[in-house]
Write a protein that holds these residues in place. Structure first.
Motif, PDB file in Angstrom:
ATOM      1  N   THR A 214       0.836  -1.197   0.000  1.00 42.05           N
ATOM      2  CA  THR A 214       0.000   0.000   0.000  1.00 42.05           C
ATOM      3  C   THR A 214       0.872   1.248   0.000  1.00 42.05           C
ATOM      4  OG1 THR A 214      -1.805  -1.131   1.162  1.00 42.05           O
ATOM      5  CG2 THR A 214      -1.793   1.262   1.260  1.00 42.05           C
ATOM      6  N   GLY A 215       2.043   1.148   0.631  1.00 41.88           N
ATOM      7  CA  GLY A 215       2.985   2.269   0.638  1.00 41.88           C
ATOM      8  C   GLY A 215       3.540   2.598  -0.732  1.00 41.88           C
ATOM      9  N   TYR A 216       3.352   1.729  -1.704  1.00 41.63           N
ATOM     10  CA  TYR A 216       3.806   1.971  -3.065  1.00 41.63           C
ATOM     11  C   TYR A 216       2.714   2.583  -3.934  1.00 41.63           C
ATOM     12  CZ  TYR A 216       7.842  -0.933  -1.881  1.00 41.63           C
ATOM     13  OH  TYR A 216       8.969  -1.440  -1.301  1.00 41.63           O
ATOM     14  N   VAL A 217       1.540   2.808  -3.333  1.00 42.42           N
ATOM     15  CA  VAL A 217       0.426   3.457  -4.025  1.00 42.42           C
ATOM     16  C   VAL A 217       0.462   4.952  -3.705  1.00 42.42           C
ATOM     17  CG1 VAL A 217      -2.093   3.546  -4.271  1.00 42.42           C
ATOM     18  CG2 VAL A 217      -0.946   1.349  -3.887  1.00 42.42           C
ATOM     19  N   ARG A 218       0.038   5.749  -4.652  1.00 45.58           N
ATOM     20  CA  ARG A 218       0.001   7.192  -4.434  1.00 45.58           C
ATOM     21  C   ARG A 218      -0.782   7.516  -3.162  1.00 45.58           C
ATOM     22  NH1 ARG A 218      -2.519  10.210  -9.375  1.00 45.58           N
ATOM     23  NH2 ARG A 218      -4.383  10.247  -8.071  1.00 45.58           N
ATOM     24  N   PRO A 219      -0.263   8.375  -2.285  1.00 50.20           N
ATOM     25  CA  PRO A 219      -0.902   8.606  -0.972  1.00 50.20           C
ATOM     26  C   PRO A 219      -2.392   8.909  -1.026  1.00 50.20           C
ATOM     27  CG  PRO A 219       1.252   9.643  -1.025  1.00 50.20           C
ATOM     28  CD  PRO A 219       1.001   9.128  -2.418  1.00 50.20           C
ATOM     29  N   ASP A 220      -2.830   9.694  -2.000  1.00 53.25           N
ATOM     30  CA  ASP A 220      -4.248  10.053  -2.043  1.00 53.25           C
ATOM     31  C   ASP A 220      -5.141   8.923  -2.514  1.00 53.25           C
ATOM     32  OD1 ASP A 220      -2.964  10.532  -4.632  1.00 53.25           O
ATOM     33  OD2 ASP A 220      -4.929  11.229  -5.271  1.00 53.25           O
ATOM     34  N   ARG A 221      -4.537   7.779  -2.946  1.00 55.09           N
ATOM     35  CA  ARG A 221      -5.322   6.633  -3.402  1.00 55.09           C
ATOM     36  C   ARG A 221      -5.302   5.468  -2.415  1.00 55.09           C
ATOM     37  NH1 ARG A 221      -9.091   7.547  -6.539  1.00 55.09           N
ATOM     38  NH2 ARG A 221      -9.067   5.342  -7.129  1.00 55.09           N
ATOM     39  N   ARG A 222      -4.590   5.622  -1.314  1.00 51.73           N
ATOM     40  CA  ARG A 222      -4.449   4.507  -0.372  1.00 51.73           C
ATOM     41  C   ARG A 222      -5.739   4.221   0.392  1.00 51.73           C
ATOM     42  NH1 ARG A 222       1.526   6.453   1.797  1.00 51.73           N
ATOM     43  NH2 ARG A 222       2.568   6.131  -0.227  1.00 51.73           N
ATOM     44  N   ARG A 223      -6.658   5.143   0.393  1.00 49.13           N
ATOM     45  CA  ARG A 223      -7.952   4.924   1.043  1.00 49.13           C
ATOM     46  C   ARG A 223      -9.065   4.821   0.012  1.00 49.13           C
ATOM     47  NH1 ARG A 223      -4.319   4.564   4.054  1.00 49.13           N
ATOM     48  NH2 ARG A 223      -4.078   5.397   6.149  1.00 49.13           N
ATOM     49  N   SER A 224      -8.711   4.451  -1.199  1.00 43.46           N
ATOM     50  CA  SER A 224      -9.709   4.359  -2.264  1.00 43.46           C
ATOM     51  C   SER A 224     -10.703   3.238  -1.966  1.00 43.46           C
ATOM     52  CB  SER A 224      -9.032   4.102  -3.612  1.00 43.46           C
ATOM     53  OG  SER A 224      -8.410   2.833  -3.614  1.00 43.46           O
ATOM     54  N   ARG A 225     -11.843   3.296  -2.636  1.00 47.17           N
ATOM     55  CA  ARG A 225     -12.902   2.309  -2.400  1.00 47.17           C
ATOM     56  C   ARG A 225     -12.428   0.899  -2.752  1.00 47.17           C
ATOM     57  NH1 ARG A 225     -17.570   0.456  -5.393  1.00 47.17           N
ATOM     58  NH2 ARG A 225     -19.292  -0.039  -3.961  1.00 47.17           N
ATOM     59  N   SER A 226     -11.701   0.765  -3.850  1.00 45.94           N
ATOM     60  CA  SER A 226     -11.257  -0.564  -4.268  1.00 45.94           C
ATOM     61  C   SER A 226     -10.294  -1.183  -3.256  1.00 45.94           C
ATOM     62  CB  SER A 226     -10.594  -0.498  -5.642  1.00 45.94           C
ATOM     63  OG  SER A 226      -9.450   0.333  -5.622  1.00 45.94           O
ATOM     64  N   LEU A 227      -9.392  -0.381  -2.706  1.00 46.00           N
ATOM     65  CA  LEU A 227      -8.461  -0.909  -1.714  1.00 46.00           C
ATOM     66  C   LEU A 227      -9.173  -1.204  -0.399  1.00 46.00           C
ATOM     67  CD1 LEU A 227      -5.124   1.088  -2.238  1.00 46.00           C
ATOM     68  CD2 LEU A 227      -5.753  -1.197  -3.025  1.00 46.00           C
ATOM     69  N   ARG A 228     -10.177  -0.411  -0.050  1.00 46.79           N
ATOM     70  CA  ARG A 228     -10.960  -0.704   1.164  1.00 46.79           C
ATOM     71  C   ARG A 228     -11.684  -2.030   1.009  1.00 46.79           C
ATOM     72  NH1 ARG A 228     -12.772   4.666   0.729  1.00 46.79           N
ATOM     73  NH2 ARG A 228     -14.905   3.934   0.356  1.00 46.79           N
ATOM     74  N   ILE A 229     -12.215  -2.285  -0.184  1.00 44.51           N
ATOM     75  CA  ILE A 229     -12.878  -3.572  -0.438  1.00 44.51           C
ATOM     76  C   ILE A 229     -11.869  -4.707  -0.337  1.00 44.51           C
ATOM     77  CG2 ILE A 229     -14.007  -4.972  -2.219  1.00 44.51           C
ATOM     78  CD1 ILE A 229     -15.364  -2.388  -3.189  1.00 44.51           C
ATOM     79  N   GLY A 230     -10.682  -4.510  -0.901  1.00 45.80           N
ATOM     80  CA  GLY A 230      -9.640  -5.531  -0.815  1.00 45.80           C
ATOM     81  C   GLY A 230      -9.283  -5.848   0.627  1.00 45.80           C
ATOM     82  N   ARG A 231      -9.146  -4.813   1.449  1.00 41.79           N
ATOM     83  CA  ARG A 231      -8.838  -5.029   2.867  1.00 41.79           C
ATOM     84  C   ARG A 231      -9.965  -5.789   3.564  1.00 41.79           C
ATOM     85  NH1 ARG A 231      -7.563   0.599   2.272  1.00 41.79           N
ATOM     86  NH2 ARG A 231      -5.302   0.883   2.091  1.00 41.79           N
ATOM     87  N   PHE A 232     -11.190  -5.385   3.276  1.00 43.21           N
ATOM     88  CA  PHE A 232     -12.346  -6.038   3.889  1.00 43.21           C
ATOM     89  C   PHE A 232     -12.386  -7.520   3.530  1.00 43.21           C
ATOM     90  CE2 PHE A 232     -16.795  -7.418   3.455  1.00 43.21           C
ATOM     91  CZ  PHE A 232     -17.242  -7.237   4.753  1.00 43.21           C
ATOM     92  N   LEU A 233     -12.201  -7.826   2.256  1.00 37.00           N
ATOM     93  CA  LEU A 233     -12.231  -9.218   1.814  1.00 37.00           C
ATOM     94  C   LEU A 233     -11.119 -10.029   2.470  1.00 37.00           C
ATOM     95  CD1 LEU A 233     -12.963  -8.793  -2.015  1.00 37.00           C
ATOM     96  CD2 LEU A 233     -14.555  -9.509  -0.216  1.00 37.00           C
ATOM     97  N   LEU A 234      -9.955  -9.435   2.589  1.00 35.06           N
ATOM     98  CA  LEU A 234      -8.826 -10.145   3.196  1.00 35.06           C
ATOM     99  C   LEU A 234      -9.123 -10.486   4.659  1.00 35.06           C
ATOM    100  CD1 LEU A 234      -5.072  -9.259   2.663  1.00 35.06           C
ATOM    101  CD2 LEU A 234      -5.919 -10.136   4.828  1.00 35.06           C
TER     102      LEU A 234
END
Length: 274
Positions: A78-98
Motif C-alpha cells: 500500500t505504501g507503493y500506491v500514491r498517498p491520495d489513493r491509499r484509502r480508495s474504495r477498491s483498496l478498502r474492499i480488498g482489505r475487507f475481503l482479506l
C-alpha cells in the motif's frame, strides 16, 4: 542495527510506524495473526494430540503466520500506491475481503484443531463438505483481495517509485493470485497433498520428504508476491543494469520452479531439500 533497503526505503525501527500510517487496518490484523501464530506454535507443549501424525496445533500455527505475512505484505505494498489513493474504495474492499476471508479460514482451522479433527479434505458428511467448500471459496476470495492492490500499484504508483520495483510488485502479485489459486484448486481436486510414499517430513512446514508433496508448489506460488519484489530489491541494491529485463526473468524463473515442483511432486518424487 539491521536494515534492508527496498528501492531506497530502509526497513529500520520506523518500518512499523510506516506500515501503520500506510495501512493501519491490515498492519494490526497481520501483527495479531503473527502473534497468535507464535503462541499457537507453543501449544503442543501442553496439548500433545495428533492428527495424521502431526500435532493438532501445527496447521493453525502455520496458517496464522501465513495469513499474517499475507496481510502485512498488503500493508507494505500500500505504501507503493500514491498517498491520495491509499484509502480508495477498491483498496478498502480488498482489505475487507482479506480480513473476512482470512478470519473465517483461521477460525475454522482453529476450531477443527481444538476438536482434533481435520479441516482440509474433510468432507465426509454434508456439514463438513459444505464448510470445506466454503473454506475453498474463502481461500479464493483471499487471493482476489490482492487484485485491487495490483491495479493500484500499476495505475497509481507512489511518485518516485523505482520502475523495476513497481514491475516486480505487479508481477509478484500476479504470480500469487494466479498460481496460488491454480495450485490450490488442483490440490483440492487431488483431495490430498502427498503423492507416492510418505515418511519423514520437513520441520515446521511438514512437507513430505519421502515422496511427492503438492504443497511445495502451492507455497512457492503463494509467496511469489514476496519473492519477486525481493529479487528486484537485490538487483537495485547491487546496482545491476537492465533491471526491467531482469525482473520479468526472475518472475519467469519462479514460475518454472513452481511448475517443476508440481510436476516432480505429481510423479511421487521428493523435492530436493537434501
Amino acid at each position: 542495527m539491521i536494515a534492508f533497503t527496498l528501492g531506497g526505503d530502509a526497513l529500520r525501527p520506523t518500518a512499523l510506524a510506516r506500515l501503520r500510517a500506510d495501512d493501519p487496518v491490515l498492519t494490526a490484523f497481520g501483527l495479531a495473526c503473527l502473534l497468535t501464530g507464535a503462541v499457537t506454535l507453543a501449544l503442543p507443549l501442553v496439548d500433545g494430540r495428533l492428527i495424521d501424525g502431526a500435532f493438532v496445533w501445527a496447521k493453525p500455527a502455520k496458517f496464522f503466520v501465513s495469513v499474517g505475512v499475507y496481510a502485512v505484505t498488503f500493508a507494505w505494498f500500500t505504501g507503493y500506491v500514491r498517498p491520495d489513493r491509499r484509502r480508495s474504495r477498491s483498496l478498502r474492499i480488498g482489505r475487507f475481503l482479506l480480513v473476512v476471508a482470512g478470519g473465517f479460514e483461521l477460525a475454522y482451522i482453529t476450531l477443527q484443531a481444538a476438536r482434533a479433527e481435520a479441516s482440509h479434505f474433510n468432507d465426509g458428511d454434508p456439514l463438513h463438505a459444505a464448510l470445506y467448500a466454503l473454506m475453498g471459496f474463502m481461500a479464493l476470495t483471499l487471493l482476489a483481495a490482492k487484485i485491487p492492490l495490483a491495479i493500484a500499484v500499476a495505475v497509481r504508483p507512489r511518485p518516485g517509485l523505482e520502475p523495476s520495483l513497481r514491475l516486480a510488485v505487479i508481477l509478484g502479485l500476479a504470480t500469487t493470485v494466479i498460481l496460488g489459486a491454480a495450485t490450490g484448486i488442483a490440490l483440492s481436486a487431488n483431495h490430498g497433498h502427498a503423492v507416492g510414499p510418505t515418511g519423514a517430513s520437513l520441520p515446521l512446514l511438514g512437507w513430505n520428504r519421502a515422496g511427492g508433496d503438492l504443497r511445495i508448489a502451492h507455497f512457492l506460488g503463494m509467496h511469489g508476491e514476496q519473492i519477486v519484489p525481493f529479487a528486484a530489491a537485490s538487483f537495485i541494491a547491487l546496482g545491476l543494469p537492465r533491471r526491467r529485463v531482469l525482473v520479468p526473468l526472475a518472475a519467469c524463473l519462479l514460475c518454472c520452479v513452481i511448475a517443476g515442483a508440481w510436476v516432480q511432486a505429481g510423479r511421487g518424487l521428493a523435492f530436493p531439500f537434501g
